[in-house]
Scaffold this motif. Structure first.
Motif, PDB file in Angstrom:
ATOM      1  N   UNK A 203       0.818  -1.214   0.000  1.00 63.07           N
ATOM      2  CA  UNK A 203       0.000   0.000   0.000  1.00 63.07           C
ATOM      3  C   UNK A 203       0.853   1.267   0.000  1.00 63.07           C
ATOM      4  N   UNK A 204       1.957   1.249   0.743  1.00 59.09           N
ATOM      5  CA  UNK A 204       2.748   2.468   0.929  1.00 59.09           C
ATOM      6  C   UNK A 204       3.950   2.555  -0.001  1.00 59.09           C
ATOM      7  N   UNK A 205       4.060   1.633  -0.929  1.00 61.25           N
ATOM      8  CA  UNK A 205       5.248   1.528  -1.788  1.00 61.25           C
ATOM      9  C   UNK A 205       5.650   2.861  -2.420  1.00 61.25           C
ATOM     10  N   UNK A 206       4.701   3.620  -2.929  1.00 59.44           N
ATOM     11  CA  UNK A 206       5.019   4.876  -3.626  1.00 59.44           C
ATOM     12  C   UNK A 206       4.501   6.108  -2.887  1.00 59.44           C
ATOM     13  N   UNK A 207       4.181   5.956  -1.605  1.00 63.76           N
ATOM     14  CA  UNK A 207       3.615   7.068  -0.838  1.00 63.76           C
ATOM     15  C   UNK A 207       4.677   7.726   0.033  1.00 63.76           C
ATOM     16  N   UNK A 208       4.436   8.991   0.362  1.00 65.79           N
ATOM     17  CA  UNK A 208       5.352   9.758   1.219  1.00 65.79           C
ATOM     18  C   UNK A 208       4.555  10.705   2.117  1.00 65.79           C
TER      19      UNK A 208
END
Length: 373
Positions: A203-208
Motif C-alpha cells: 500500500x505504501x510503496x510509492x507514498x510519502x
C-alpha cells in the motif's frame, strides 16, 4: 522492543500528563459502569514506570500507577474493595522505585492484598499470561511499540468488559517498517503479522509524508477494528512534533463496546489542544478549520453535505453521522457547536417539536433541524 526516540529525550511534561489524565478519567467512568455489573474488576499496567515523572521545572509528578492509587483512595467505599490491580515494570531500576513509591502511598495497607506487582519482560508472545479472568482496563505504554501485537491486543479484547489503551510509537514504526536490518524490520512484522505487513508495504510503496502516514494508520486501525468477530472501535489521540510537523506517537483506545468509545472520545476531547509547549496534541479533525464557510468547523461542511435539504432532529444527525463514520472523533458538543454556526449563517433552521423557536444558545437533542441548502 523499539528504541526510545526524541519524544522521550527531555522531561516528559505535557505528554505524560495527558496520557495519565486520559487513563485516569477513562478508568473512573469505566469502573462505574463495570462495577455495577461485575463482582470483580481490575486495572492492568504492564509497563508501569516508577509511578512518577519529572516535569520541566524538576518537580515530581504522579504518573498512572500513583494516579490509580489515588483513584482507590477517592472511591474506596464505593467500589475499590472489588478492584484489583496488576502493575508490571520490566526495568529493574524502575521496578524498585515503583515498589517503594507504592508502599509509601497511603492506600498501600488497604489495597496491597488486591495489588500484584511483578518484574517481567513483556513480549507479544507472553502478554496473554497477564490477562485476567475478570473485566479489566489494560494500559500498555512501552518506549517503542514492542511488547504487544495486534494478535495479543485481540486476546485482551476478547475478554468480557475488557478495554485497552496503548501508546503506539508511530515515528519509530514508520522508520522501522522498511529498515534494511532484518532484526529491526522484524518488530513491525511481529506487531502486524507477516501477511498484514506485506499488505501494508504494498500500500505504501510509492507514498510519502502525510499520505504514507494515513495509509499506515488506516491499515492499523482497520486491523484493530476487525481483530475480533464482533466490531471493535478505535479512538486515537495524536501526539505531534511541533517543530517537525509530523506525528510522534498515538495513544490508542480500543474497545468492542460503543459506550466505551463514546466515553473515550469525551475524555480525549477535553484534553485536545492545538499547542502544548514542545508538542501538539489533537483528536483527529477536531480543531477549527477553514471549510466552505469562513470560521466554521469542518464538521459543519460535512453535515451540510450529508443532510442537504433534509429535516432531522439533532440526535438523529449525531447518530446517523456517527454510524456512517465510525472512526470519526467528534463528540456531541462538536456537532451542536457546528449546528449553531450553521444557524448563525442562515443555512439551517432549528425549532422545537412544537414549532417554537429554539434559543440561539441552545441545541437540544429533540430540536428539529431543517437544512435549507
Amino acid at each position: 522492543m523499539g528504541n526510545t526516540d526524541d519524544f522521550f529525550s527531555s522531561n516528559q511534561k505535557l505528554p505524560s500528563k495527558i496520557k495519565t489524565e486520559i487513563v485516569r478519567k477513562y478508568l473512573r467512568a469505566w469502573s462505574v459502569i463495570l462495577s455495577s455489573k461485575h463482582k470483580k474488576i481490575g486495572y492492568v499496567d504492564l509497563f508501569s514506570g516508577t509511578g512518577y515523572f519529572i516535569d520541566k521545572d524538576g518537580h515530581r509528578e504522579p504518573s498512572t500507577p500513583i494516579e490509580v492509587m489515588e483513584f482507590c483512595a477517592c472511591y474506596y467505599r464505593d467500589m475499590a474493595k472489588n478492584f484489583y490491580i496488576h502493575f508490571n515494570e520490566p526495568n529493574v531500576e524502575y521496578f524498585n522505585a515503583l515498589s517503594e513509591n507504592l508502599k509509601n502511598h497511603r492506600m498501600w495497607p488497604h489495597i496491597q492484598r488486591r495489588l500484584t506487582l511483578t518484574h517481567e519482560f513483556i513480549s507479544a508472545e507472553n502478554l496473554e499470561e497477564f490477562i485476567r479472568p475478570y473485566p479489566c482496563l489494560y494500559f500498555l505504554d512501552p518506549f517503542g511499540y514492542g511488547g504487544y501485537s495486534i494478535e495479543s491486543i485481540s486476546k485482551i479484547l476478547s475478554g468480557r468488559g475488557n478495554d485497552i489503551l496503548f501508546f503506539f510509537n508511530f515515528n519509530r514504526f514508520n522508520m522501522d517498517i522498511s529498515h534494511p536490518s532484518e532484526k529491526i524490520k522484524s518488530q513491525s512484522e511481529i506487531f502486524l503479522g507477516v501477511e498484514s505487513k506485506a499488505e501494508l508495504l504494498e500500500k505504501i510503496h510509492s507514498l510519502h509524508g502525510r499520505e504514507k502516514q494515513k495509509a499506515i494508520v488506516d491499515h492499523i486501525w482497520s486491523a484493530l477494528e476487525n481483530c475480533l468477530p464482533e466490531k471493535c472501535y478505535v479512538v486515537p489521540f495524536e501526539f505531534e512534533f511541533q517543530d517537525k510537523e509530523r506525528t510522534s506517537h498515538y495513544l490508542v483506545f480500543v474497545s468492542k463496546n460503543i459506550t466505551g468509545r463514546k466515553i473515550a472520545r469525551e475524555v480525549m476531547s477535553g484534553l485536545r489542544t492545538e499547542e502544548g509547549g514542545e508538542f501538539r496534541f489533537s483528536l483527529k479533525k477536531s480543531q477549527k478549520t477553514q471549510g466552505l464557510f469562513s470560521n466554521y468547523y469542518l464538521l459543519g461542511d460535512l453535515l451540510l453535505k450529508r443532510f442537504s435539504r433534509q429535516q432531522v432532529t439533532v440526535r438523529e444527525i449525531i447518530n446517523i453521522y456517527d454510524t456512517e463514520n465510525p472512526r470519526n472523533s467528534y463528540v456531541d458538543k462538536d456537532y451542536k457547536d457546528s449546528l449553531k454556526q450553521l444557524r448563525e449563517q442562515g443555512i439551517i433552521a432549528v425549532e422545537k417539536p412544537d414549532g417554537k423557536r429554539v434559543p440561539d444558545s441552545q441545541m437540544p437533542d429533540t430540536s428539529i433541524v431543517t437544512f435549507l441548502r
